[in-house]
Scaffold this active site. Structure first.
Site, PDB file in Angstrom:
ATOM      1  N   ALA A  65       0.868  -1.180   0.000  1.00 36.44           N
ATOM      2  CA  ALA A  65       0.000   0.000   0.000  1.00 36.44           C
ATOM      3  C   ALA A  65       0.907   1.233   0.000  1.00 36.44           C
ATOM      4  O   ALA A  65       2.078   1.154   0.401  1.00 36.44           O
ATOM      5  CB  ALA A  65      -0.885  -0.016   1.239  1.00 36.44           C
ATOM      6  N   GLY A 109       0.828  -5.053   0.884  1.00 37.55           N
ATOM      7  CA  GLY A 109      -0.352  -5.135   0.027  1.00 37.55           C
ATOM      8  C   GLY A 109      -0.049  -5.774  -1.320  1.00 37.55           C
ATOM      9  O   GLY A 109      -0.949  -6.326  -1.962  1.00 37.55           O
ATOM     10  N   GLU A 112      -0.323  -9.352  -0.645  1.00 36.95           N
ATOM     11  CA  GLU A 112      -1.755  -9.617  -0.401  1.00 36.95           C
ATOM     12  C   GLU A 112      -2.548  -9.592  -1.715  1.00 36.95           C
ATOM     13  O   GLU A 112      -3.447 -10.416  -1.919  1.00 36.95           O
ATOM     14  CB  GLU A 112      -2.304  -8.580   0.590  1.00 36.95           C
ATOM     15  CG  GLU A 112      -1.715  -8.790   1.986  1.00 36.95           C
ATOM     16  CD  GLU A 112      -1.982  -7.615   2.912  1.00 36.95           C
ATOM     17  OE1 GLU A 112      -1.719  -6.462   2.509  1.00 36.95           O
ATOM     18  OE2 GLU A 112      -2.444  -7.839   4.041  1.00 36.95           O
ATOM     19  N   GLU A 132       4.730  -5.048   7.188  1.00 36.99           N
ATOM     20  CA  GLU A 132       3.956  -4.008   7.872  1.00 36.99           C
ATOM     21  C   GLU A 132       4.413  -3.809   9.313  1.00 36.99           C
ATOM     22  O   GLU A 132       4.349  -2.710   9.855  1.00 36.99           O
ATOM     23  CB  GLU A 132       2.461  -4.345   7.850  1.00 36.99           C
ATOM     24  CG  GLU A 132       1.805  -4.235   6.475  1.00 36.99           C
ATOM     25  CD  GLU A 132       1.877  -5.504   5.640  1.00 36.99           C
ATOM     26  OE1 GLU A 132       2.710  -6.393   5.953  1.00 36.99           O
ATOM     27  OE2 GLU A 132       1.110  -5.607   4.672  1.00 36.99           O
TER      28      GLU A 132
END
Ligand code: CAA
Length: 258
Positions: A65, A109, A112, A132
């Site tokens: 992200a 992300g 993911e 993260e």
């Protein structure tokens, strides 16, 4: 729609989405995720598209992200907007098969996103991780859940707690990726696989996807029951007649529903 952060192409019956923020290593900003959702909607609504490939660059599938975009957001802001889940889950909800062709970094992300796809093909340069924890947070788009189901508790726990990355060979050993390929062959192989899937009977393809995914959501007995019902339903299609007749007649099937 004109896209700023992704490149969208149709190659025969395959929809190809290339994440395209090279300067930010394809960090998944809100605008990119929105565009990705739009591209998937378009491919999903296009009867000529039978499979989708998502890829990034040689250096990064996606480095997560967008940290710069989210660093000042407040709890109320991310909570009310249901940050991450909204938008991202579009990939997991796609009914057509989606292949992630991963070279370079697939972090946070990015990892993911790859795990929301149905198959991950990895270049030998691929590196997977959930870093993260090093940012003072935790995965927010399924990292603790999908990674654990794919590679088991020990590895998922180690990766999410320490931020350690897996290389492509370890990812294949662990069941995260289906195959590792020399980087220069990654896209050819991904497109070949997508082409092959797109040449099959579309109802059968969607049923396979639904049924395999069901294995993650239910008990074995329920899953077997679900699979059998879909198997029976497949006999209602013309493609089942054609596929089996073609086998007996020693010829290639000509599926109608694709
Ligand atoms: N968000 C925003 N920008 C990012 C980014 C990210 N996730 N990852 C890389 N970038 C940017 C860098 O800031 C840099 O930009 P500038 O040139 O403007 O400084 C550019 O991309 C190139 O990155 P680096 O100079 O860091 O490249 P490197 O080769 O030295 O390192 C890397 C590569 C190891 C991938 C490193 O960039 C990195 O650690 N990135 C962050 C990885 C990360 O923590 N991801 C998790 C994000 S949180 C998340 O994803 C939450 C969730 O669960 C959804």
């Amino acid at each position: 729609m004109g896209y700023q952060n992704i490149i969208v192409e149709k190659k025969g019956r395959v929809g190809l989405i290339t994440l395209n923020r090279p300067k930010a290593l394809n960090a998944l900003c809100d605008a990119l995720v929105q565009e990705l959702g739009q591209a998937l909607n378009d491919f999903e609504g296009d009867a000529h598209i039978g499979a989708i490939v998502i890829t990034g660059s040689e250096k990064a599938f996606a480095a997560g992200a967008d940290i710069k975009e989210m660093k000042d957001r407040s709890f109320v802001d991310v909570y009310l907007s249901d940050f991450i889940t909204k938008g991202w889950e579009r990939v997991a909800q796609c009914r057509k098969p989606v292949i992630a062709a991963v070279a370079g970094y697939a972090l946070g992300g990015g990892c993911e996103l790859a795990m929301m796809c149905d198959v991950i093909l990895a270049a030998d340069t691929a590196r997977f991780g959930q870093p993260e924890i090093t940012l003072g947070v935790l995965p927010g788009a399924g990292g603790t859940q999908r990674l654990t189901r794919l590679v088991g508790k020990a590895k998922a726990m180690e990766m999410c707690l320490s931020g350690r990355m897996m290389d492509a060979a370890e990812a294949e050993r662990s069941g995260l990726v289906s195959r590792v390929l020399p980087a220069e062959q990654l896209m050819d192989e991904a497109m070949k696989l997508a082409d092959r899937i797109a040449s099959m009977s579309a109802p059968a393809v969607l049923m396979v996807k639904e049924s395999v995914n069901r294995a993650y959501e239910t008990t074995l007995a329920e899953g077997l029951h679900f699979e059998r019902r879909l198997f029976h339903a497949a006999f209602a299609t013309e493609d089942q007649k054609e596929g089996m007749a073609a086998f007996v007649e020693k010829r290639q099937p000509d599926f109608k529903d694709r």
